[in-house]
Design an enzyme around this catalytic site. Structure first.
Site, PDB file in Angstrom:
ATOM      1  N   LYS A 145      24.600  39.918  20.323  1.00  0.00           N
ATOM      2  CA  LYS A 145      24.148  38.527  20.130  1.00  0.00           C
ATOM      3  C   LYS A 145      24.831  38.283  18.737  1.00  0.00           C
ATOM      4  O   LYS A 145      24.841  38.942  18.035  1.00  0.00           O
ATOM      5  CB  LYS A 145      22.298  38.836  19.669  1.00  0.00           C
TER       6      LYS A 145
ATOM      7  N   SER B 281      21.555  31.323  22.979  1.00  0.00           N
ATOM      8  CA  SER B 281      20.858  31.192  21.380  1.00  0.00           C
ATOM      9  C   SER B 281      20.009  29.827  21.191  1.00  0.00           C
ATOM     10  O   SER B 281      19.936  29.323  20.274  1.00  0.00           O
ATOM     11  CB  SER B 281      21.638  31.155  20.345  1.00  0.00           C
TER      12      SER B 281
ATOM     13  N   SER C 180      21.026  34.096  13.630  1.00  0.00           N
ATOM     14  CA  SER C 180      20.280  33.932  15.023  1.00  0.00           C
ATOM     15  C   SER C 180      20.087  35.328  15.529  1.00  0.00           C
ATOM     16  O   SER C 180      19.525  35.453  16.407  1.00  0.00           O
ATOM     17  CB  SER C 180      21.109  33.015  15.946  1.00  0.00           C
TER      18      SER C 180
ATOM     19  N   LYS D  10      16.664  36.252  16.672  1.00  0.00           N
ATOM     20  CA  LYS D  10      16.136  36.047  17.983  1.00  0.00           C
ATOM     21  C   LYS D  10      16.029  37.304  18.866  1.00  0.00           C
ATOM     22  O   LYS D  10      15.246  37.318  19.539  1.00  0.00           O
ATOM     23  CB  LYS D  10      17.139  35.284  18.663  1.00  0.00           C
TER      24      LYS D  10
END
Length: 310
Positions: A258, A145, A85, A88
């Site tokens: 993140k 997410s 992820s 992203k």
């Protein structure tokens, strides 16, 4: 005859002068006019970190000082990894730079969600048929997410996920992320979807220059506007801050981050912190564990930030 030679010499002089001016103009354009979007990292010769990279759980780590782009510590930073992820980060910065209006309303269709539940993708909580503002989709992509947020943005901006992926790969090329290739906007595993922690450091350094991205990346939570499916809105929580569980660093503060995880990628983290008066980023990938184990990506980041010698 003498006059002819003088004219020829004069012509050569003018040509050489013109050529020199052209070279200078190109240099000025390259180094002054072109926005500073590419980051050339340098390795700090004097050690300012007290921890050995071998003591970290993550097999791939890099620590960068944002002020001068100095690499203060690295461990297999140019080795191929799967970003999960952390993908992203690219999805969101490309979307931010492509959207004409952050308040634009985007409708999520049934096709937006196609295949996401079966792939066990992380979701923000939106529903098919929901009309969501672009800014809330940006928050939904980074904080919880949400895969559906990424697909919704991609479809709106480029007409399809694959159309948007082309923009992501173009941005990677523009930033000289030479060891990176994207196949999707969510980070779901694909053998041809890969990067390095050094390339991700280039990306995050760039993205943090954007005020909207920085605001989202450093938010611990966000309440969306009311929608036709959620009249009270949805509250998003940053997955990294949830895992931190009020832990922080000794001489500073973790500002944002993140997380990422797939079976193939392991536990990953991209984070930003302020230690003393300077800002630093740590990118790590490949730590063993899962969502139910100890979060070694988090403990590694804490250990690295706490080891910085000011």
């Amino acid at each position: 005859m003498v006059q002819k030679v003088k004219k020829e010499n004069s012509g050569i002089y003018i040509f050489v002068t013109f050529l020199l001016m052209a070279v200078i103009a190109i240099s000025v354009y390259k180094f002054i006019i072109v926005p500073e979007s590419k980051h050339i990292f340098r390795i700090e010769s004097d050690s300012t970190v007290s921890i050995s990279p071998n003591r970290l759980n993550s097999p791939n780590v890099i620590l960068i000082c944002l002020k001068d782009h100095a690499i203060l510590m690295q461990k297999n930073s140019e080795e191929k990894i799967y970003p999960a992820s952390l993908t992203k980060i690219m999805t969101v910065i490309v979307a931010i730079e492509s959207l004409p209006n952050f308040n634009e309303e985007i409708r999520l269709t049934n096709s937006t969600f196609q295949g996401l539940y079966g792939a066990d993708a992380s979701m923000a909580g939106f529903q098919p048929g929901e009309k969501v503002s672009a800014i809330d989709l940006l928050y939904g992509a980074l904080l919880p997410s949400g895969a559906e947020s990424c697909i919704g943005l991609a479809d709106q901006i480029a007409g399809s996920e694959q159309g948007f992926v082309k923009k992501m790969n173009q941005k990677a090329a523009d930033l000289d992320m030479d060891s990176t290739h994207f196949e999707n906007v969510t980070g779901l595993h694909n053998e041809n979807h890969y990067t390095t922690v050094k390339d991700l450091a280039i990306l995050l350094s760039y993205a943090l220059q954007n005020d909207t991205f920085r605001e989202i990346f450093t938010s611990s939570h966000h309440l969306t506007k009311p929608t036709n499916k959620h009249p009270d809105g949805i509250t998003f929580y940053n997955t990294m801050f949830k895992e931190l569980n009020n832990q922080n660093i000794i001489n500073g503060e973790i500002l944002g981050g993140k997380t990422g995880y797939t079976n193939e990628a392991g536990l990953c983290l991209a984070s930003l912190a302020k230690v003393g008066r300077q800002e630093y980023i740590v990118i790590s990938a490949g730590a063993k564990g899962d969502h139910h184990s100890q979060q070694y990506n988090i403990t590694d980041a804490l250990a690295v930030y706490n080891s910085i010698v000011n």
